[in-house]
Design a protein around this motif. Sequence first.
Motif, PDB file in Angstrom:
ATOM      1  N   LYS A 163       0.820  -1.220   0.000  1.00 49.82           N
ATOM      2  CA  LYS A 163       0.000   0.000   0.000  1.00 49.82           C
ATOM      3  C   LYS A 163       0.851   1.266   0.000  1.00 49.82           C
ATOM      4  O   LYS A 163       0.444   2.307  -0.484  1.00 49.82           O
ATOM      5  N   ARG A 186       6.683  -3.546  -8.720  1.00 51.33           N
ATOM      6  CA  ARG A 186       6.477  -2.103  -8.849  1.00 51.33           C
ATOM      7  C   ARG A 186       7.492  -1.293  -8.036  1.00 51.33           C
ATOM      8  O   ARG A 186       7.941  -0.228  -8.442  1.00 51.33           O
ATOM      9  N   ALA A 233      10.056   2.778  -1.753  1.00 49.36           N
ATOM     10  CA  ALA A 233       9.872   4.192  -2.116  1.00 49.36           C
ATOM     11  C   ALA A 233      10.563   5.142  -1.150  1.00 49.36           C
ATOM     12  O   ALA A 233      10.316   6.342  -1.179  1.00 49.36           O
ATOM     13  N   ALA A 270      12.326   6.309   2.822  1.00 48.99           N
ATOM     14  CA  ALA A 270      11.906   6.436   4.214  1.00 48.99           C
ATOM     15  C   ALA A 270      10.429   6.824   4.204  1.00 48.99           C
ATOM     16  O   ALA A 270       9.924   7.354   3.217  1.00 48.99           O
ATOM     17  N   ILE A 305      10.800   0.934  -8.455  1.00 49.72           N
ATOM     18  CA  ILE A 305      11.525   2.090  -7.923  1.00 49.72           C
ATOM     19  C   ILE A 305      12.352   1.753  -6.680  1.00 49.72           C
ATOM     20  O   ILE A 305      11.925   1.003  -5.809  1.00 49.72           O
ATOM     21  N   GLU A 349      15.465  13.256  -2.212  1.00 51.59           N
ATOM     22  CA  GLU A 349      15.316  14.008  -0.948  1.00 51.59           C
ATOM     23  C   GLU A 349      15.325  15.518  -1.167  1.00 51.59           C
ATOM     24  O   GLU A 349      14.646  16.261  -0.473  1.00 51.59           O
ATOM     25  N   GLY A 367      19.763  10.538   3.966  1.00 50.20           N
ATOM     26  CA  GLY A 367      20.188  10.427   5.362  1.00 50.20           C
ATOM     27  C   GLY A 367      20.544   9.019   5.770  1.00 50.20           C
ATOM     28  O   GLY A 367      20.731   8.728   6.945  1.00 50.20           O
ATOM     29  N   GLU A 418      19.178   3.710  -0.952  1.00 44.87           N
ATOM     30  CA  GLU A 418      20.240   3.566   0.050  1.00 44.87           C
ATOM     31  C   GLU A 418      20.264   2.143   0.622  1.00 44.87           C
ATOM     32  O   GLU A 418      21.330   1.579   0.869  1.00 44.87           O
ATOM     33  N   ILE A 442       7.642   9.021   4.525  1.00 49.93           N
ATOM     34  CA  ILE A 442       7.511  10.485   4.609  1.00 49.93           C
ATOM     35  C   ILE A 442       6.433  10.870   5.613  1.00 49.93           C
ATOM     36  O   ILE A 442       6.539  11.868   6.319  1.00 49.93           O
ATOM     37  N   LYS A 443       5.399  10.026   5.724  1.00 49.11           N
ATOM     38  CA  LYS A 443       4.318  10.343   6.666  1.00 49.11           C
ATOM     39  C   LYS A 443       4.820  10.279   8.117  1.00 49.11           C
ATOM     40  O   LYS A 443       4.381  11.054   8.955  1.00 49.11           O
ATOM     41  N   GLY A 503      15.644   6.360   0.733  1.00 41.78           N
ATOM     42  CA  GLY A 503      16.093   5.269   1.594  1.00 41.78           C
ATOM     43  C   GLY A 503      16.043   3.915   0.894  1.00 41.78           C
ATOM     44  O   GLY A 503      16.780   2.996   1.258  1.00 41.78           O
TER      45      GLY A 503
HETATM   46  N1  CAA Z   1       6.538   7.417   2.411  1.00 46.24           N
HETATM   47  C1  CAA Z   1       5.271   7.217   2.762  1.00 46.24           C
HETATM   48  N2  CAA Z   1       4.304   6.854   1.900  1.00 46.24           N
HETATM   49  C2  CAA Z   1       4.660   6.701   0.606  1.00 46.24           C
HETATM   50  C3  CAA Z   1       5.985   6.894   0.167  1.00 46.24           C
HETATM   51  C4  CAA Z   1       6.944   7.270   1.145  1.00 46.24           C
HETATM   52  N3  CAA Z   1       8.232   7.427   0.826  1.00 46.24           N
HETATM   53  N4  CAA Z   1       6.038   6.678  -1.161  1.00 46.24           N
HETATM   54  C5  CAA Z   1       4.786   6.344  -1.549  1.00 46.24           C
HETATM   55  N5  CAA Z   1       3.959   6.347  -0.472  1.00 46.24           N
HETATM   56  C6  CAA Z   1       2.518   6.056  -0.464  1.00 46.24           C
HETATM   57  C7  CAA Z   1       1.730   7.209  -1.037  1.00 46.24           C
HETATM   58  O1  CAA Z   1       1.536   8.202  -0.069  1.00 46.24           O
HETATM   59  C8  CAA Z   1       0.457   6.509  -1.455  1.00 46.24           C
HETATM   60  O2  CAA Z   1      -0.319   6.290  -0.297  1.00 46.24           O
HETATM   61  P1  CAA Z   1      -1.872   6.784  -0.269  1.00 46.24           P
HETATM   62  O3  CAA Z   1      -2.546   5.876  -1.265  1.00 46.24           O
HETATM   63  O4  CAA Z   1      -2.273   6.513   1.152  1.00 46.24           O
HETATM   64  O5  CAA Z   1      -1.879   8.203  -0.675  1.00 46.24           O
HETATM   65  C9  CAA Z   1       0.945   5.142  -1.915  1.00 46.24           C
HETATM   66  O6  CAA Z   1       2.233   4.976  -1.316  1.00 46.24           O
HETATM   67  C10 CAA Z   1       1.095   5.031  -3.412  1.00 46.24           C
HETATM   68  O7  CAA Z   1       1.894   6.107  -3.857  1.00 46.24           O
HETATM   69  P2  CAA Z   1       1.445   7.122  -5.008  1.00 46.24           P
HETATM   70  O8  CAA Z   1      -0.040   7.265  -5.046  1.00 46.24           O
HETATM   71  O9  CAA Z   1       2.235   8.378  -4.864  1.00 46.24           O
HETATM   72  O10 CAA Z   1       1.907   6.285  -6.318  1.00 46.24           O
HETATM   73  P3  CAA Z   1       2.420   6.881  -7.700  1.00 46.24           P
HETATM   74  O11 CAA Z   1       2.599   5.686  -8.586  1.00 46.24           O
HETATM   75  O12 CAA Z   1       1.575   8.000  -8.154  1.00 46.24           O
HETATM   76  O13 CAA Z   1       3.873   7.499  -7.383  1.00 46.24           O
HETATM   77  C11 CAA Z   1       6.093   7.541  -6.461  1.00 46.24           C
HETATM   78  C12 CAA Z   1       4.921   6.681  -6.961  1.00 46.24           C
HETATM   79  C13 CAA Z   1       6.657   8.372  -7.604  1.00 46.24           C
HETATM   80  C14 CAA Z   1       7.149   6.608  -5.915  1.00 46.24           C
HETATM   81  C15 CAA Z   1       5.608   8.510  -5.353  1.00 46.24           C
HETATM   82  O14 CAA Z   1       4.877   7.743  -4.414  1.00 46.24           O
HETATM   83  C16 CAA Z   1       6.711   9.200  -4.633  1.00 46.24           C
HETATM   84  O15 CAA Z   1       7.277  10.165  -5.139  1.00 46.24           O
HETATM   85  N6  CAA Z   1       7.044   8.744  -3.376  1.00 46.24           N
HETATM   86  C17 CAA Z   1       8.048   9.367  -2.558  1.00 46.24           C
HETATM   87  C18 CAA Z   1       9.449   9.024  -3.007  1.00 46.24           C
HETATM   88  C19 CAA Z   1      10.465   9.766  -2.158  1.00 46.24           C
HETATM   89  O16 CAA Z   1      10.519  10.991  -2.170  1.00 46.24           O
HETATM   90  N7  CAA Z   1      11.309   9.017  -1.405  1.00 46.24           N
HETATM   91  C20 CAA Z   1      12.324   9.587  -0.559  1.00 46.24           C
HETATM   92  C21 CAA Z   1      11.849   9.608   0.862  1.00 46.24           C
HETATM   93  S1  CAA Z   1      12.914  10.532   1.933  1.00 46.24           S
HETATM   94  C22 CAA Z   1      14.121   9.461   2.382  1.00 46.24           C
HETATM   95  O17 CAA Z   1      14.181   8.325   1.967  1.00 46.24           O
HETATM   96  C23 CAA Z   1      15.119  10.015   3.399  1.00 46.24           C
HETATM   97  C24 CAA Z   1      16.334   9.157   3.608  1.00 46.24           C
HETATM   98  O18 CAA Z   1      17.325   9.278   2.916  1.00 46.24           O
HETATM   99  C25 CAA Z   1      16.412   8.218   4.737  1.00 46.24           C
END
Ligand code: CAA
Length: 291
Positions: free
Chosen positions: A27, A63, A67, A69, A138, A165, A173, A145, A71-72, A142
């Motif tokens: 999910k 798929r 995705a 860390a 994808i 990020e 991070g 990483e 974010i929520k 994180g």
């Molecule tokens: N954290 C929490 N929830 C996430 C998530 C994340 N990183 N990536 C996806 N989800 C959730 C979405 O919120 C969505 O949930 P809801 O149905 O409850 O809204 C569900 O997964 C499906 O995602 P999308 O509807 O966005 O699917 P999409 O096919 O349209 O897009 C995606 C896919 C391009 C991967 C997009 O989800 C996205 O950009 N995700 C974030 C990617 C990101 O920025 N990752 C870096 C996080 S920061 C990090 O990792 C810090 C570190 O270095 C430790």
Amino acid sequence: TGTYENVKVEKVGEKKNVTLIQLNRPKALNALCDALIKDLNQALDEAEADKDVGAIVLTGSQRAFAAGADIKEMQDVKSFSDVYNTNFSLAWNRVTESGADIAEMRNKDFVEVFSKDFPKFDGIARLKKPILAAVNGIALGGGCELAMMCDIIYAGERAQFGQPEITLGTIPGAGGTQRLTWAIGKSKSMEMILTGNRMTAQEAEKAGLVSKVFPVETLVDETVKTAEKIASFSKTIVSICKECVNASHNMTLNEGLHFEKRLFHATFSTHDRQEGMTAFVEKRAPNFKDC
Ligand code: CAA
């Protein structure tokens, strides 16, 4: 094998000597929430402790490998101390459950507890057994990483790697700025990290981030095949090999060469080195005993 909410664990391969760990939080596209990290740690501990297992394969879904860390979970973090405590939460829980306090954790077991409980840092790199990432879909933030903490990365042909990020107002991070630069060099790494642009599987292979690219459907099987081959060798010697290669990132060339030579000498005191060379001379398959 144990059952977990956020990861599936299975022993695979002809001899059931490979642990296949599949991130399973569809999910959220396998976003690495605390609960998932905790499950992953336990599954890794289990595989590391299993005497029959010689290698580990980590994968996600077709798929998404992951995705990033969650974010929520990070969204409402307000201050430096909050994020500090967020990153500490698992280690913190373990310590507080056992009645110890944070000061004790910091002074004594800090490195041990922290890195073991939080593979976002070097928990995975600390495993003695080799771990192979099979990345379909994808691998972002994180997720990228996490893949880079593994020893070998194989990718499905539609895989994408990225460190987005910067688009969220933060920086990688969990080792991204360091491990990506080691893997593909400064210019490509800077480009990815400063733009948030993704790299395709084919580009990642060309850049050296990924060893091989396979069709989406066969990726996991191909990765397991390589893991089985590694698992057919002496576990003792495999772990020494892995330690030596990883040491190259932490030492000067001279220190690394010295370290390698000492461990090379150490292999001569093992049964498996004697057996391997004897089997070669006797033109038969070796019978390794992991000692
Ligand atoms: N954290 C929490 N929830 C996430 C998530 C994340 N990183 N990536 C996806 N989800 C959730 C979405 O919120 C969505 O949930 P809801 O149905 O409850 O809204 C569900 O997964 C499906 O995602 P999308 O509807 O966005 O699917 P999409 O096919 O349209 O897009 C995606 C896919 C391009 C991967 C997009 O989800 C996205 O950009 N995700 C974030 C990617 C990101 O920025 N990752 C870096 C996080 S920061 C990090 O990792 C810090 C570190 O270095 C430790």
